[in-house]
Design a protein around this motif. Structure first.
Motif, mmCIF file in Angstrom:
data_model
loop_
_atom_site.group_PDB
_atom_site.id
_atom_site.type_symbol
_atom_site.label_atom_id
_atom_site.label_comp_id
_atom_site.label_asym_id
_atom_site.label_seq_id
_atom_site.Cartn_x
_atom_site.Cartn_y
_atom_site.Cartn_z
ATOM 1 N N LEU A 113 0.836 -1.279 -0.037
ATOM 2 C CA LEU A 113 0.111 0.089 -0.030
ATOM 3 C C LEU A 113 0.942 1.133 -0.063
ATOM 4 O O LEU A 113 0.496 2.238 -0.507
ATOM 5 C CB LEU A 113 -0.889 0.029 1.056
ATOM 6 C CG LEU A 113 -2.288 -0.949 1.207
ATOM 7 C CD1 LEU A 113 -2.889 -1.011 2.477
ATOM 8 C CD2 LEU A 113 -2.953 -0.678 0.074
ATOM 9 N N SER A 114 2.158 1.272 0.374
ATOM 10 C CA SER A 114 2.947 2.243 0.488
ATOM 11 C C SER A 114 3.492 2.900 -0.651
ATOM 12 O O SER A 114 4.109 3.932 -0.878
ATOM 13 C CB SER A 114 4.109 2.156 1.521
ATOM 14 O OG SER A 114 3.723 1.861 2.876
ATOM 15 N N LYS A 122 4.017 7.063 7.752
ATOM 16 C CA LYS A 122 3.464 6.543 6.288
ATOM 17 C C LYS A 122 2.115 7.254 6.438
ATOM 18 O O LYS A 122 1.630 7.757 7.333
ATOM 19 C CB LYS A 122 3.245 5.073 6.529
ATOM 20 C CG LYS A 122 4.532 4.459 6.390
ATOM 21 C CD LYS A 122 4.473 2.921 6.255
ATOM 22 C CE LYS A 122 5.822 2.048 5.948
ATOM 23 N NZ LYS A 122 5.752 0.677 5.977
ATOM 24 N N ARG A 123 1.527 7.114 5.250
ATOM 25 C CA ARG A 123 -0.041 7.723 4.938
ATOM 26 C C ARG A 123 -1.020 7.086 6.037
ATOM 27 O O ARG A 123 -0.929 5.640 6.395
ATOM 28 C CB ARG A 123 -0.317 7.682 3.612
ATOM 29 C CG ARG A 123 0.572 8.198 2.561
ATOM 30 C CD ARG A 123 0.076 8.225 1.236
ATOM 31 N NE ARG A 123 0.923 8.815 0.461
ATOM 32 C CZ ARG A 123 1.089 10.130 0.098
ATOM 33 N NH1 ARG A 123 0.301 11.032 0.889
ATOM 34 N NH2 ARG A 123 1.954 10.592 -0.618
ATOM 35 N N PRO A 124 -1.946 7.714 6.242
ATOM 36 C CA PRO A 124 -3.089 7.187 7.218
ATOM 37 C C PRO A 124 -3.619 5.862 6.720
ATOM 38 O O PRO A 124 -3.811 4.994 7.484
ATOM 39 C CB PRO A 124 -4.243 8.368 7.202
ATOM 40 C CG PRO A 124 -3.453 9.647 6.980
ATOM 41 C CD PRO A 124 -2.357 9.360 6.084
ATOM 42 N N ARG A 125 -3.869 5.728 5.518
ATOM 43 C CA ARG A 125 -4.525 4.400 4.981
ATOM 44 C C ARG A 125 -3.537 3.457 5.254
ATOM 45 O O ARG A 125 -3.979 2.148 5.500
ATOM 46 C CB ARG A 125 -4.879 4.635 3.603
ATOM 47 C CG ARG A 125 -3.642 4.574 2.347
ATOM 48 C CD ARG A 125 -4.284 4.894 1.083
ATOM 49 N NE ARG A 125 -3.014 4.826 0.286
ATOM 50 C CZ ARG A 125 -3.028 3.832 -0.686
ATOM 51 N NH1 ARG A 125 -3.828 3.027 -0.870
ATOM 52 N NH2 ARG A 125 -1.677 3.901 -1.568
ATOM 53 N N ALA A 128 -3.589 2.517 8.866
ATOM 54 C CA ALA A 128 -4.822 2.055 9.149
ATOM 55 C C ALA A 128 -4.805 0.165 8.994
ATOM 56 O O ALA A 128 -5.286 -0.451 9.428
ATOM 57 C CB ALA A 128 -5.910 2.669 8.754
ATOM 58 N N ALA A 129 -4.007 0.092 7.712
ATOM 59 C CA ALA A 129 -4.191 -1.401 7.337
ATOM 60 C C ALA A 129 -3.224 -2.041 8.177
ATOM 61 O O ALA A 129 -3.661 -3.377 8.363
ATOM 62 C CB ALA A 129 -3.636 -1.302 5.818
ATOM 63 N N MET A 130 -2.022 -1.547 8.428
ATOM 64 C CA MET A 130 -1.267 -2.233 9.289
ATOM 65 C C MET A 130 -1.867 -2.413 10.583
ATOM 66 O O MET A 130 -1.795 -3.504 11.229
ATOM 67 C CB MET A 130 0.239 -1.474 9.648
ATOM 68 C CG MET A 130 1.264 -2.354 10.483
ATOM 69 S SD MET A 130 1.754 -3.798 9.663
ATOM 70 C CE MET A 130 2.930 -4.350 10.799
ATOM 71 N N ALA A 154 2.691 -2.524 16.666
ATOM 72 C CA ALA A 154 2.982 -3.120 15.087
ATOM 73 C C ALA A 154 2.779 -1.641 14.179
ATOM 74 O O ALA A 154 3.727 -1.415 13.414
ATOM 75 C CB ALA A 154 2.002 -4.061 14.478
ATOM 76 N N THR A 155 1.837 -0.870 14.440
ATOM 77 C CA THR A 155 1.567 0.330 13.603
ATOM 78 C C THR A 155 2.726 1.530 13.837
ATOM 79 O O THR A 155 3.106 2.022 12.848
ATOM 80 C CB THR A 155 0.191 0.894 14.062
ATOM 81 O OG1 THR A 155 -0.760 -0.104 13.755
ATOM 82 C CG2 THR A 155 -0.130 1.909 13.253
#
Length: 199
Positions: A113-114, A122-125, A128-130, A154-155
């Motif tokens: 996603l990055s 990293k970007r918010p999305r 959120a995925a992590m 983890a995030t």
């Protein structure tokens, strides 16, 4: 892009080892098997990295699976192996397995996603995925409270790139350690709100 996908697939393939314990307990796969595998693999990786960095061993696989900035430093695959080995040895399976899976499955999702961006945060999305991936994995083994803390660990480890003496802390090293440490704190100090999901 093809090399990046190959790296992500190799990353995810490591999940076979902890998942062999998860689904193989009924047929004789025990936790000491997982620990022994990682110890042997960590020794082998240490030998390979020593040969690569100090002797000049240059296999084609290194060109595919390592990035340019890893040419003169321990490669991500080595940090991945060492951190997974550390949590396997230091923690009980309920903590160690989600810590490993956050690295082995959560990090590839985040990485894809990055789009290869190198950002301090990293970007918010992506964050959120992590978080979502790590939380579901952790809640499969831990109470909700500990799973939540593990997913936060983890995030942060995946999404924030701190520097230590000018060197970026690689998330292959930090993700399992952050998840395991946070989950341990959750188990020890938080009430066990909602038990783990059953696998």
């Amino acid at each position: 892009m093809r090399d990046e996908v190959a790296r992500r697939l190799v990353h995810a393939s490591g999940a076979v080892v902890p998942l062999a314990w998860v689904f193989g307990r009924g047929v004789g796969v025990e936790w000491w098997h997982v620990r022994a595998f990682f110890v042997v693999f960590a020794v082998a990786v240490t030998v390979l990295e020593t040969l690569r960095l100090f002797v000049g061993l240059d296999w084609v696989v290194f060109d595919t699976l390592t990035r340019e900035y890893e040419q003169d430093n321990p490669a991500g695959y080595a940090l991945y192996t060492w951190s997974a080995t550390a949590v396997a040895l230091a923690f009980e399976p309920a903590i160690a397995v989600p810590a490993m899976l956050a690295l082995m499955l959560g990090d590839p999702v985040s990485g894809l996603l990055s789009d290869g961006e190198l950002r301090t945060v990293k970007r918010p999305r992506v964050l959120a995925a992590m978080f979502g991936t790590s939380f579901v994995l952790a809640w499969s083994f831990l109470p909700l409270s500990a799973a939540f803390l593990g997913a936060v660990g983890a995030t942060v480890a995946d999404g924030v790139k701190p520097r230590f003496r000018g060197v970026v802390v690689d998330d292959n090293l930090s993700i399992p350690l952050a998840v395991a440490g946070a989950a341990w704190v959750g188990l020890r100090y938080l009430p066990p709100v909602l038990g783990p999901l059953s696998l």
